[in-house]
Design a protein around this motif. Structure first.
Motif, mmCIF file in Angstrom:
data_model
loop_
_atom_site.group_PDB
_atom_site.id
_atom_site.type_symbol
_atom_site.label_atom_id
_atom_site.label_comp_id
_atom_site.label_asym_id
_atom_site.label_seq_id
_atom_site.Cartn_x
_atom_site.Cartn_y
_atom_site.Cartn_z
ATOM 1 N N TYR A 9 7.588 -39.653 -24.688
ATOM 2 C CA TYR A 9 8.976 -40.011 -24.418
ATOM 3 C C TYR A 9 9.828 -40.158 -25.680
ATOM 4 O O TYR A 9 11.052 -40.120 -25.606
ATOM 5 N N THR A 10 9.211 -40.347 -26.846
ATOM 6 C CA THR A 10 9.978 -40.557 -28.070
ATOM 7 C C THR A 10 10.191 -39.276 -28.872
ATOM 8 O O THR A 10 10.803 -39.322 -29.940
ATOM 9 N N SER A 11 9.672 -38.143 -28.399
ATOM 10 C CA SER A 11 9.832 -36.879 -29.136
ATOM 11 C C SER A 11 11.307 -36.496 -29.227
ATOM 12 O O SER A 11 12.018 -36.487 -28.222
ATOM 13 N N THR A 49 22.753 -30.935 -33.627
ATOM 14 C CA THR A 49 22.284 -31.194 -32.265
ATOM 15 C C THR A 49 20.994 -32.011 -32.283
ATOM 16 O O THR A 49 20.061 -31.690 -33.020
ATOM 17 N N THR A 50 20.947 -33.037 -31.466
ATOM 18 C CA THR A 50 19.737 -33.825 -31.253
ATOM 19 C C THR A 50 19.259 -33.610 -29.821
ATOM 20 O O THR A 50 20.017 -33.830 -28.877
ATOM 21 N N THR A 51 18.031 -33.150 -29.672
ATOM 22 C CA THR A 51 17.429 -32.919 -28.362
ATOM 23 C C THR A 51 16.348 -33.968 -28.135
ATOM 24 O O THR A 51 15.549 -34.241 -29.035
ATOM 25 N N TYR A 52 16.308 -34.544 -26.939
ATOM 26 C CA TYR A 52 15.427 -35.687 -26.704
ATOM 27 C C TYR A 52 15.084 -35.792 -25.225
ATOM 28 O O TYR A 52 15.686 -35.114 -24.373
ATOM 29 N N PHE A 53 14.109 -36.642 -24.906
ATOM 30 C CA PHE A 53 13.730 -36.918 -23.525
ATOM 31 C C PHE A 53 14.308 -38.264 -23.098
ATOM 32 O O PHE A 53 14.307 -39.225 -23.872
ATOM 33 N N ASP A 54 14.770 -38.311 -21.859
ATOM 34 C CA ASP A 54 15.281 -39.566 -21.307
ATOM 35 C C ASP A 54 14.776 -39.708 -19.875
ATOM 36 O O ASP A 54 15.418 -39.284 -18.923
ATOM 37 N N PHE A 59 17.626 -33.736 -22.655
ATOM 38 C CA PHE A 59 19.061 -33.666 -22.919
ATOM 39 C C PHE A 59 19.286 -33.257 -24.375
ATOM 40 O O PHE A 59 18.390 -33.371 -25.212
ATOM 41 N N SER A 60 20.496 -32.808 -24.665
ATOM 42 C CA SER A 60 20.912 -32.557 -26.042
ATOM 43 C C SER A 60 22.309 -33.135 -26.239
ATOM 44 O O SER A 60 23.151 -33.076 -25.332
ATOM 45 N N SER A 96 21.737 -37.407 -40.439
ATOM 46 C CA SER A 96 23.005 -36.675 -40.327
ATOM 47 C C SER A 96 23.319 -36.261 -38.894
ATOM 48 O O SER A 96 24.416 -35.762 -38.630
ATOM 49 N N PHE A 97 22.400 -36.468 -37.967
ATOM 50 C CA PHE A 97 22.536 -35.943 -36.612
ATOM 51 C C PHE A 97 22.938 -37.048 -35.635
ATOM 52 O O PHE A 97 22.713 -38.234 -35.880
ATOM 53 N N PRO A 98 23.549 -36.665 -34.503
ATOM 54 C CA PRO A 98 23.979 -37.677 -33.526
ATOM 55 C C PRO A 98 22.784 -38.409 -32.922
ATOM 56 O O PRO A 98 21.690 -37.855 -32.788
ATOM 57 N N LEU A 99 23.015 -39.666 -32.535
ATOM 58 C CA LEU A 99 21.973 -40.461 -31.910
ATOM 59 C C LEU A 99 21.780 -40.045 -30.459
ATOM 60 O O LEU A 99 22.739 -39.696 -29.770
ATOM 61 N N PRO A 100 20.547 -40.080 -29.964
ATOM 62 C CA PRO A 100 20.314 -39.804 -28.541
ATOM 63 C C PRO A 100 21.059 -40.823 -27.672
ATOM 64 O O PRO A 100 21.161 -41.995 -28.033
ATOM 65 N N GLN A 101 21.553 -40.366 -26.548
ATOM 66 C CA GLN A 101 22.264 -41.252 -25.620
ATOM 67 C C GLN A 101 21.324 -41.593 -24.466
ATOM 68 O O GLN A 101 21.468 -41.120 -23.340
ATOM 69 N N LYS A 102 20.323 -42.440 -24.766
ATOM 70 C CA LYS A 102 19.278 -42.743 -23.797
ATOM 71 C C LYS A 102 19.680 -43.898 -22.884
ATOM 72 O O LYS A 102 20.252 -44.881 -23.319
ATOM 73 N N THR A 103 19.333 -43.745 -21.603
ATOM 74 C CA THR A 103 19.606 -44.793 -20.621
ATOM 75 C C THR A 103 18.351 -45.251 -19.891
ATOM 76 O O THR A 103 18.324 -46.338 -19.321
ATOM 77 N N SER A 104 17.291 -44.449 -19.897
ATOM 78 C CA SER A 104 16.066 -44.786 -19.181
ATOM 79 C C SER A 104 15.363 -45.952 -19.844
ATOM 80 O O SER A 104 15.302 -46.055 -21.069
#
Length: 294
Positions: A29-31, A51-56, A70-71, A200-208
Motif C-alpha cells: 500500500y505504500t508503493s 507526477t506522483t503515482t500511488y495506491f489508495d 491514482f496519479s 520536488s513532486f506533489p504529495l499523494p492525496q490519500k484518503t483510505s
C-alpha cells in the motif's frame, strides 16, 4: 558490471492490518512512483510534468483483488490535478497486471521474473526494445536484491528495474524532451534515479485508512531478526510493550497460520516459503511486522 548496493531494507510496523491484496512480493500500500517529463509543446516552449503515482485502498473485481491506483500531476507549475482511479495487482508469478473496466480485460504490463532472469547480452526484455542488456546493477531494497537492467543508455534514470518497473528509455534517446522515473518509495525508504529530488513532486492525496498510516510505518522499538528467516524468528521488544501480548502469524491472504502467547523466539520451520505478518496484540494495541520465510 557495476554493483550498486543500497542498504535500505528496514523492518516495519503498522497499526492496521489489511490483507485484501493477495500477494505482497514487490508491491504494497505504500508503493509510490514519481515521474518527471518534459517536451516541446509544438509552438513556443517546453512543458514539464511532475507526477506522483500511488495506491489508495483496494477493491475486488471478478474475484481478483486490486490496488486502487491514482496519479497527481503538477503541469507547468499549475495546481495539482488528480487522475481517475485505475486498478493494479501483482500475482504469484511476478507479473504486474492492470484491469480495464472499459474492456473488462486484464493485461500484464511488467514481468519481474523476465527482468530477474536477464543477463548481459540478452535481448532487452521490454516490448518494442531494439537493443541488448548492456549493464546490470544490483540494488538491495525491501529485503530483496533487485536487478536494474540497462540497454544502450546506461544513465541511472534509464532501463528497467525488478519490482519497480520501467525507469526510462533503454535503447533510444528521447527527441525534444526527456524524463522518466525519478524516485520510488516504499515503507519510508527511497530509491532516487537521476538528479531530481523526491521532494520536488506533489504529495499523494490519500484518503483510505489503509494507506493514510504510511507515515507511521517505521517503528524501531520492535524488530524481527533474522529477516528473512528459515527456522527461528526472534522478536526484539526493546520497550517491553508486548510482553503480555498474544502472537498471531498471518499469511498474505489474512489467514492465521500460527498463534501463541508472547515468546521472544518462534519456530517457523513448518511454514511454507513466502511473506507473512507477525501480529502482536494486547489490550489496547495491535501491531503487525512483515517478515519473509525463506
Amino acid at each position: 558490471m557495476r554493483k550498486l548496493i543500497l542498504l535500505l531494507s528496514v523492518v516495519f510496523s503498522v497499526n492496521t492490518i489489511h490483507a485484501q491484496i493477495t500477494y505482497f512480493n514487490y508491491l504494497d500500500y505504500t508503493s509510490e512512483w514519481r515521474y518527471y517529463s518534459s517536451g516541446w509543446n509544438g509552438w513556443c516552449c517546453v512543458d514539464t510534468d511532475y507526477t506522483t503515482t500511488y495506491f489508495d485502498g483496494d477493491t475486488t473485481i471478478n474475484g481478483q483483488n486490486y490496488y486502487k491506483r491514482f496519479s497527481v500531476t503538477v503541469h507547468n507549475n499549475l495546481a495539482p490535478a488528480l487522475s481517475n482511479v485505475s486498478f493494479v495487482r501483482e500475482d504469484i508469478n511476478g507479473y504486474f497486471l492492470s484491469y480495464s473496466p472499459t474492456s473488462g480485460t486484464e493485461t500484464i504490463f511488467f514481468d519481474n521474473q523476465l527482468i530477474a532472469n536477464s543477463q548481459i547480452g540478452n535481448a532487452f526484455p521490454y516490448p518494442g526494445a531494439t537493443c541488448t542488456v548492456n549493464d546490470i546493477d544490483t540494488v538491495a531494497f525491501d529485503f530483496k536484491q533487485l536487478k536494474h537492467l540497462y540497454g544502450v543508455n546506461t544513465q541511472l534514470y534509464t532501463g528497467s528495474m525488478e519490482g519497480i518497473g520501467v525507469i526510462g528509455l533503454a535503447c533510444v534517446t528521447g527527441v525534444e524532451g526527456g524524463g522518466g522515473l525519478s524516485c520510488y518509495t516504499k515503507q519510508g525508504n527511497s530509491l532516487q534515479f537521476g538528479t531530481i529530488s523526491c521532494s520536488s513532486f506533489p504529495l499523494p492525496q490519500k484518503t483510505s485508512t489503509v494507506t493514510a498510516v504510511s507515515n507511521h510505518f517505521i517503528d524501531r522499538s520492535i524488530t524481527l531478526y533474522p529477516n528473512p528467516a528459515s527456522t527461528i524468528l526472534t522478536i526484539s521488544d526493546k520497550q517491553n510493550l508486548f510482553q503480555a501480548a498474544s502472537i498471531y502469524i498471518t499469511n498474505a491472504l489474512g489467514q492465521t497460520v500460527m498463534s501463541s502467547s508472547f515468546s521472544e523466539q518462534l519456530n517457523i520451520s513448518q511454514l511454507p516459503l513466502g511473506v507473512y505478518f507477525l501480529v502482536l496484540e494486547n489490550d489496547d494495541t495491535r501491531k503487525a511486522i512483515k517478515f519473509i520465510k525463506e
